[in-house]
Design a protein around this motif. Structure first.
Motif, mmCIF file in Angstrom:
data_model
loop_
_atom_site.group_PDB
_atom_site.id
_atom_site.type_symbol
_atom_site.label_atom_id
_atom_site.label_comp_id
_atom_site.label_asym_id
_atom_site.label_seq_id
_atom_site.Cartn_x
_atom_site.Cartn_y
_atom_site.Cartn_z
ATOM 1 N N CYS A 43 0.844 -1.186 0.000
ATOM 2 C CA CYS A 43 0.000 0.000 0.000
ATOM 3 C C CYS A 43 0.883 1.241 0.000
ATOM 4 O O CYS A 43 1.475 1.614 1.023
ATOM 5 N N GLY A 44 1.009 1.845 -1.155
ATOM 6 C CA GLY A 44 1.762 3.070 -1.343
ATOM 7 C C GLY A 44 1.347 3.662 -2.663
ATOM 8 O O GLY A 44 0.478 3.128 -3.352
ATOM 9 N N TYR A 45 1.975 4.768 -3.038
ATOM 10 C CA TYR A 45 1.580 5.456 -4.269
ATOM 11 C C TYR A 45 2.521 5.185 -5.435
ATOM 12 O O TYR A 45 2.260 5.610 -6.552
ATOM 13 N N GLY A 46 3.649 4.532 -5.175
ATOM 14 C CA GLY A 46 4.564 4.234 -6.262
ATOM 15 C C GLY A 46 5.516 5.362 -6.591
ATOM 16 O O GLY A 46 6.190 5.330 -7.627
ATOM 17 N N ARG A 47 5.573 6.375 -5.725
ATOM 18 C CA ARG A 47 6.570 7.435 -5.891
ATOM 19 C C ARG A 47 6.901 7.990 -4.520
ATOM 20 O O ARG A 47 6.117 7.849 -3.577
ATOM 21 N N GLY A 48 8.060 8.601 -4.414
ATOM 22 C CA GLY A 48 8.508 9.027 -3.101
ATOM 23 C C GLY A 48 8.884 10.491 -3.039
ATOM 24 O O GLY A 48 9.049 11.163 -4.058
ATOM 25 N N PHE A 49 9.024 10.983 -1.813
ATOM 26 C CA PHE A 49 9.482 12.340 -1.553
ATOM 27 C C PHE A 49 10.596 12.287 -0.515
ATOM 28 O O PHE A 49 10.561 11.466 0.411
ATOM 29 N N SER A 50 11.558 13.180 -0.660
ATOM 30 C CA SER A 50 12.679 13.220 0.272
ATOM 31 C C SER A 50 12.294 13.946 1.547
ATOM 32 O O SER A 50 11.263 14.641 1.615
ATOM 33 N N VAL A 51 13.148 13.802 2.556
ATOM 34 C CA VAL A 51 12.927 14.506 3.819
ATOM 35 C C VAL A 51 12.830 16.015 3.575
ATOM 36 O O VAL A 51 11.936 16.692 4.103
ATOM 37 N N LEU A 52 13.725 16.554 2.762
ATOM 38 C CA LEU A 52 13.719 17.998 2.507
ATOM 39 C C LEU A 52 12.454 18.422 1.754
ATOM 40 O O LEU A 52 11.892 19.492 2.028
ATOM 41 N N GLU A 53 11.991 17.588 0.833
ATOM 42 C CA GLU A 53 10.748 17.912 0.114
ATOM 43 C C GLU A 53 9.559 17.937 1.057
ATOM 44 O O GLU A 53 8.666 18.795 0.928
ATOM 45 N N VAL A 54 9.521 17.019 2.011
ATOM 46 C CA VAL A 54 8.430 17.008 2.988
ATOM 47 C C VAL A 54 8.482 18.264 3.852
ATOM 48 O O VAL A 54 7.454 18.923 4.099
ATOM 49 N N LEU A 55 9.670 18.611 4.332
ATOM 50 C CA LEU A 55 9.791 19.808 5.164
ATOM 51 C C LEU A 55 9.400 21.059 4.390
ATOM 52 O O LEU A 55 8.745 21.965 4.929
ATOM 53 N N ASP A 56 9.780 21.125 3.118
ATOM 54 C CA ASP A 56 9.362 22.258 2.285
ATOM 55 C C ASP A 56 7.839 22.325 2.175
ATOM 56 O O ASP A 56 7.248 23.418 2.212
ATOM 57 N N ALA A 57 7.191 21.164 2.034
ATOM 58 C CA ALA A 57 5.730 21.123 1.919
ATOM 59 C C ALA A 57 5.062 21.601 3.207
ATOM 60 O O ALA A 57 4.056 22.322 3.166
ATOM 61 N N VAL A 58 5.623 21.204 4.343
ATOM 62 C CA VAL A 58 5.057 21.651 5.626
ATOM 63 C C VAL A 58 5.242 23.162 5.789
ATOM 64 O O VAL A 58 4.348 23.864 6.271
ATOM 65 N N GLU A 59 6.375 23.673 5.350
ATOM 66 C CA GLU A 59 6.587 25.126 5.421
ATOM 67 C C GLU A 59 5.612 25.863 4.503
ATOM 68 O O GLU A 59 5.071 26.918 4.886
ATOM 69 N N ARG A 60 5.358 25.309 3.325
ATOM 70 C CA ARG A 60 4.377 25.936 2.415
ATOM 71 C C ARG A 60 2.999 25.978 3.049
ATOM 72 O O ARG A 60 2.292 26.985 2.973
ATOM 73 N N ALA A 61 2.608 24.864 3.653
ATOM 74 C CA ALA A 61 1.257 24.775 4.212
ATOM 75 C C ALA A 61 1.079 25.659 5.448
ATOM 76 O O ALA A 61 0.012 26.245 5.653
ATOM 77 N N SER A 62 2.134 25.731 6.257
ATOM 78 C CA SER A 62 2.011 26.412 7.553
ATOM 79 C C SER A 62 2.457 27.865 7.536
ATOM 80 O O SER A 62 2.054 28.661 8.400
ATOM 81 N N GLY A 63 3.314 28.210 6.557
ATOM 82 C CA GLY A 63 3.886 29.546 6.556
ATOM 83 C C GLY A 63 4.942 29.740 7.629
ATOM 84 O O GLY A 63 5.330 30.873 7.928
ATOM 85 N N VAL A 64 5.418 28.638 8.200
ATOM 86 C CA VAL A 64 6.401 28.679 9.281
ATOM 87 C C VAL A 64 7.711 28.079 8.789
ATOM 88 O O VAL A 64 7.707 27.044 8.121
ATOM 89 N N THR A 65 8.822 28.728 9.113
ATOM 90 C CA THR A 65 10.133 28.172 8.788
ATOM 91 C C THR A 65 10.547 27.200 9.890
ATOM 92 O O THR A 65 10.558 27.571 11.074
ATOM 93 N N ILE A 66 10.847 25.978 9.515
ATOM 94 C CA ILE A 66 11.181 24.929 10.483
ATOM 95 C C ILE A 66 12.690 24.844 10.636
ATOM 96 O O ILE A 66 13.422 24.774 9.630
ATOM 97 N N GLU A 67 13.151 24.853 11.871
ATOM 98 C CA GLU A 67 14.581 24.669 12.107
ATOM 99 C C GLU A 67 14.956 23.219 11.782
ATOM 100 O O GLU A 67 14.334 22.279 12.277
ATOM 101 N N ARG A 68 15.978 23.070 10.952
ATOM 102 C CA ARG A 68 16.405 21.739 10.514
ATOM 103 C C ARG A 68 17.784 21.446 11.103
ATOM 104 O O ARG A 68 18.712 22.241 10.916
ATOM 105 N N ARG A 69 17.906 20.328 11.786
ATOM 106 C CA ARG A 69 19.189 19.948 12.375
ATOM 107 C C ARG A 69 19.687 18.658 11.734
ATOM 108 O O ARG A 69 18.974 17.662 11.714
ATOM 109 N N MET A 70 20.886 18.720 11.211
ATOM 110 C CA MET A 70 21.459 17.555 10.558
ATOM 111 C C MET A 70 22.026 16.604 11.607
ATOM 112 O O MET A 70 22.794 17.015 12.481
#
Length: 335
Positions: free
Chosen positions: A257-284
């Motif tokens: 059960c999946g969609y057959g395509r993936g997104f990276s960690v950075l792409e997900v964080l970018d999407a959350v920032e787009r939706a929320s309007g908040v810049t998320i601190e990212r720690r490597m």
């Protein structure tokens, strides 16, 4: 009155994925009985159209009584422990909650004459696969007790179905995310480890940063790529599985059960920032042992067999629904 032939028991129906399956079943007119010990689930998360039986799936006598009293003809089994790092630290908990309790539940199902069983399995049964996308024929070589505990239940179901009048469908989930589009349920567990949940907690001020585990993967941006599936689409797949089991009682099924395509960690964080309007601190942070570069489902088998047509196959939609639920939780907890 319902035109359905029996009631469906949903174990773990007060939890994240289980509560969405309950919504889908009740919306489709199925009588639903939720069995949950409320250790990680929430009483308020159980749809009022369902009957709640508070107890443990490992309690064969309790399960047997519930099967008889409520006319259960099918079980959807979501109850279990799901945190991979915890499974490494405490393997016996996982073999207890996931494998031994599943064995007890299956035994009660056989004794009670339940004919259909749908099991919440996982892509973790594949371990670190050599191929991508992952098909149902990809070798299952779990690298942690969580994946192994789920694989052992799949094996039990296969053996039991060969010996008794019970058919089953094991659905191997990839990364489940999102929330009910109508805002009726979502991921509510404290201390969740799933990226979209964690990122939305950061966007709503519930945590200070998001850790990125590894930036040197063999992916376009160096971070791990995962196949994120909306929980409502996953719940719909369970209803299609139930229909298929009823239509052909001699056939059992195993599907990704999946969609057959993936997104990276950075792409997900970018999407959350787009939706929320908040810049998320990212720690490597350093890579975690056993994390594959990419884990993507081949989903053509379930699409072909069940006619499954995902309605929410869009990262921004998944994130928006999850964020709306996170904000709802914030208001609920504040009130």
């Amino acid at each position: 009155m319902t035109d359905k032939p029996f009631a469906v028991m949903v174990t773990g129906g007060a939890g994240y994925i289980g509560s969405h399956a309950v919504l889908a079943l009740a919306d489709a007119g199925w009588p639903v009985v939720v069995l949950d010990n409320l250790v990680t689930g929430f009483r308020w998360a159980v749809d009022p159209r369902a009957t709640l039986v508070e107890g443990d799936v490992g309690d064969e006598a309790l399960v047997g009584r519930a099967i008889g009293e409520h006319g259960i003809g099918a079980i959807m089994h979501f109850a279990g422990s799901v945190v991979v790092p915890e499974s490494v630290k405490n393997p016996l908990k996982y073999y207890g909650n996931n494998t031994a309790n599943s064995r007890a539940l299956i035994a009660a199902a056989v004794a009670g004459g339940v004919r259909h069983f749908i099991f919440s399995s996982t892509a973790a049964t594949y371990g670190v696969p050599d191929e991508s996308p992952v098909t149902e024929a990809t070798p299952q070589v779990p690298i942690n007790p969580y994946g192994m505990s789920k694989l052992m239940t799949e094996i039990m179901l296969k053996d039991v179905a060969a010996a008794h009048p019970l058919n089953y469908c094991a659905l191997r989930y990839f990364n489940v995310a999102g929330a009910d589009p109508q805002g009726r349920s979502g991921q509510s567990t404290a201390g969740a480890t799933h990226l979209i949940k964690v990122a939305n907690e950061a966007a709503t001020g519930k945590r200070g940063h998001v850790a990125i585990f590894g930036t040197d993967y063999a992916t376009p941006d160096g971070t791990g790529v995962r196949d994120y599936i909306h929980v409502t689409d996953l719940a719909a797949a369970h209803l299609l599985a139930l229909d298929a089991l009823i239509a052909d009682p001699a056939a059992s099924h195993v599907y990704n059960c999946g969609y057959g395509r993936g997104f990276s960690v950075l792409e997900v964080l970018d999407a959350v920032e787009r939706a929320s309007g908040v810049t998320i601190e990212r720690r490597m942070e350093p890579r975690r042992a056993g994390d594959p570069d990419a884990l993507i489902a081949a989903n053509d088998a379930i699409v072909r067999a069940f006619g499954w047509r995902p309605a929410h196959d869009d990262l921004d939609t998944i994130v928006a629904h999850a964020l709306a639920w996170e904000r709802h939780l914030g208001r609920r907890n504040a009130g």
